[in-house]
Every structure is written in structure tokens, then in C-alpha cells.
Design an enzyme around this catalytic site. Sequence first.
Site, PDB file in Angstrom:
ATOM      1  N   ASN A  96      11.009  -0.809  -5.790  1.00 52.95           N
ATOM      2  CA  ASN A  96      12.320  -0.522  -6.350  1.00 52.95           C
ATOM      3  C   ASN A  96      12.910  -1.684  -7.154  1.00 52.95           C
ATOM      4  O   ASN A  96      13.816  -1.477  -7.948  1.00 52.95           O
ATOM      5  CB  ASN A  96      13.268  -0.148  -5.200  1.00 52.95           C
ATOM      6  CG  ASN A  96      14.717  -0.141  -5.598  1.00 52.95           C
ATOM      7  OD1 ASN A  96      15.176   0.770  -6.272  1.00 52.95           O
ATOM      8  ND2 ASN A  96      15.450  -1.173  -5.183  1.00 52.95           N
TER       9      ASN A  96
ATOM     10  N   TYR B  20      13.363  -2.020 -21.251  1.00 56.32           N
ATOM     11  CA  TYR B  20      13.579  -1.220 -20.045  1.00 56.32           C
ATOM     12  C   TYR B  20      12.890   0.137 -20.172  1.00 56.32           C
ATOM     13  O   TYR B  20      12.202   0.595 -19.259  1.00 56.32           O
ATOM     14  CB  TYR B  20      15.076  -1.049 -19.817  1.00 56.32           C
ATOM     15  CG  TYR B  20      15.426  -0.393 -18.498  1.00 56.32           C
ATOM     16  CD1 TYR B  20      15.586  -1.152 -17.343  1.00 56.32           C
ATOM     17  CD2 TYR B  20      15.587   0.984 -18.405  1.00 56.32           C
ATOM     18  CE1 TYR B  20      15.905  -0.558 -16.133  1.00 56.32           C
ATOM     19  CE2 TYR B  20      15.905   1.586 -17.199  1.00 56.32           C
ATOM     20  CZ  TYR B  20      16.062   0.809 -16.067  1.00 56.32           C
ATOM     21  OH  TYR B  20      16.367   1.420 -14.869  1.00 56.32           O
TER      22      TYR B  20
ATOM     23  N   ILE C 181      23.591   5.799 -11.731  1.00 59.80           N
ATOM     24  CA  ILE C 181      24.021   5.845 -10.336  1.00 59.80           C
ATOM     25  C   ILE C 181      25.340   5.099 -10.167  1.00 59.80           C
ATOM     26  O   ILE C 181      25.552   4.039 -10.771  1.00 59.80           O
ATOM     27  CB  ILE C 181      22.931   5.241  -9.424  1.00 59.80           C
ATOM     28  CG1 ILE C 181      21.603   5.994  -9.626  1.00 59.80           C
ATOM     29  CG2 ILE C 181      23.354   5.281  -7.968  1.00 59.80           C
ATOM     30  CD1 ILE C 181      21.668   7.499  -9.363  1.00 59.80           C
TER      31      ILE C 181
ATOM     32  N   THR D 299      27.538   2.661  -9.014  1.00 58.74           N
ATOM     33  CA  THR D 299      27.416   1.330  -8.430  1.00 58.74           C
ATOM     34  C   THR D 299      28.703   0.555  -8.682  1.00 58.74           C
ATOM     35  O   THR D 299      29.518   0.946  -9.527  1.00 58.74           O
ATOM     36  CB  THR D 299      26.250   0.563  -9.078  1.00 58.74           C
ATOM     37  OG1 THR D 299      26.553   0.384 -10.480  1.00 58.74           O
ATOM     38  CG2 THR D 299      24.932   1.323  -8.924  1.00 58.74           C
TER      39      THR D 299
ATOM     40  N   LYS E 232       9.795   1.467 -17.867  1.00 57.88           N
ATOM     41  CA  LYS E 232       9.934   2.641 -16.997  1.00 57.88           C
ATOM     42  C   LYS E 232       8.962   3.753 -17.388  1.00 57.88           C
ATOM     43  O   LYS E 232       8.475   4.493 -16.517  1.00 57.88           O
ATOM     44  CB  LYS E 232      11.374   3.132 -17.009  1.00 57.88           C
ATOM     45  CG  LYS E 232      12.365   2.149 -16.375  1.00 57.88           C
ATOM     46  CD  LYS E 232      11.996   1.807 -14.935  1.00 57.88           C
ATOM     47  CE  LYS E 232      13.038   0.941 -14.265  1.00 57.88           C
ATOM     48  NZ  LYS E 232      12.696   0.638 -12.850  1.00 57.88           N
TER      49      LYS E 232
END
Length: 266
Positions: free
Chosen positions: A107, A173, A206, A208, A177
Site C-alpha cells: 500500500n 503517478y 478518499i 483524508t 499505478k
Amino acid sequence: MSTEHSTPVPAAAPTQDPAEFAGRTALVTGGASGIGLALARRLAAGGAAVVVADYDEANARKAAAELEGAGARAAAVAMDVTDPASVEAGVRFTVETFGALHLAVNNAGIAGPSNPTGGYPVEDWDRVIATNLSGVFYSMRHELPAIVAAGGGAIVNMSSILGTNGFAGSPAYVAAKHGVVGLTKTAALEYAARNVRINAVGPGFIDTPLLRNADPAARDHLISLHPAGRLGTAEEVAELAAFLLSDRASFVHGSYHLVDGGYSAP
């Protein structure tokens, strides 16, 4: 228009089987905060012994202490996923501490700066690729032999919705991914016959602390990209990963599962 008062509330978490992962040891990289911490909590709630691996050793120890305080078997280890020797030491620590490794969630990751491809700094490219892609390879490179030696198990690699979509300003990124998805599929082909299942998860944006404190207009824009009308929660990502790690997903190999509130559907 602000979504502060209209954002749908996520459903309550399903009832967890406290013995689902009993007798198994799980390693979670980037496990000291965010999605990683939610994953560590979820696996511990299912009865696994959990090793929280993180670059931030102090927070990893804090997370492990929290799990122990809730009655779980847990330990912390400092791990820099960009350093193969550090990863090897973390996996070795896991096996020495709890006797085996059965489950792993890779993760650990970073976002990197926002710049167009033609002006993206090379040092930032190298740093993001080293963490988000090479770090997953280094982790599996050492986890897989340990899991095979334990008789089998499962791995979940944390990709992103940007493992299947582009996103302007994030070339490193997005490339990393996408690479995680390809690496997952390749390793799954290699290890399915050795009783190791390997799958990937692609979270949307998400909720956060960083996003909660973001400019309201920017946050509302991100929410608008998700047909569900809200950002996801770390617990929702953890629930999907837990399913993929469990025996309930016994015939799931080499797949890439989105948990994105419909972001990728259009």
C-alpha cells in the site's frame, strides 16, 4: 455548489468475522496511516497477526500499539519500500516475529507534484516511480518466497483509479499505478499454481485529512467526479482488500478491482 450538507453517508461496515484470518500473518506497507491503517485494523479485526510496516517508524509503532490494545497480535517495523534491503529485512522480521507470512498488502505510495509531462522534474519522476512501482516489485520480490514457504496465501497491491485512467499533471503517478496493475497480472499468472492469489485494488479519491482541509471549491470538484456524490472512505477500501485476501475470493486471481464511487464508469 457546496456538497457539505448533501453528501451521502456511507453505509455501516458489514459485520466482521473475528476468525476470518485466524492463524495467518499479514504485512501491510504504508500501514501507519490512511488506507494502510484502515487495512491493518480490518485484518486485525479478522484475527490476523499484523505487521505494520512504514517509513515513519514512530507512527508504525503507535499503530501497532493500538492494534495490540484492541486485543490483536501486532508488531511494527521501519520499512523504506524504495530500498530492496529494507524490504527484505521487513519481510524477514515478519517471519521471525510471527513464524510465517501469509497475507500482504502493498500500500505504500506517494502522490508527487503536479506538473505537465513536458516539464515534469526528472527527480520527482524517479521518486514517484521508485516508491509506487519499484516499491511494489521489491515488496513482492521478498513476500512471494515467504508466502510460498508458508503454503500459500494472498497479496493485494494498491493501485488507483489512475491505474486505468489518465490525470493531467500526474504523469509519474499514473504511469506507476498502471504499472502496478500489469505487475499484479504478471505475478498472478506465475504464482496461481503455487497457491498464491495476487490482485490489485483501485481506490477513487478518499476522504483524508488532506482533502478535508483542501480549498472547498477544489474538494467539491473532486466530489463531482464521483457519481456516488461523495469521496470514499479508507474503511471502504479496506473492506474490498479484505475480501480479496480472504478465502471468500478463492477463485479471484490477477484482477483489478475499482472502489471509486463510479468515477471510472463514464
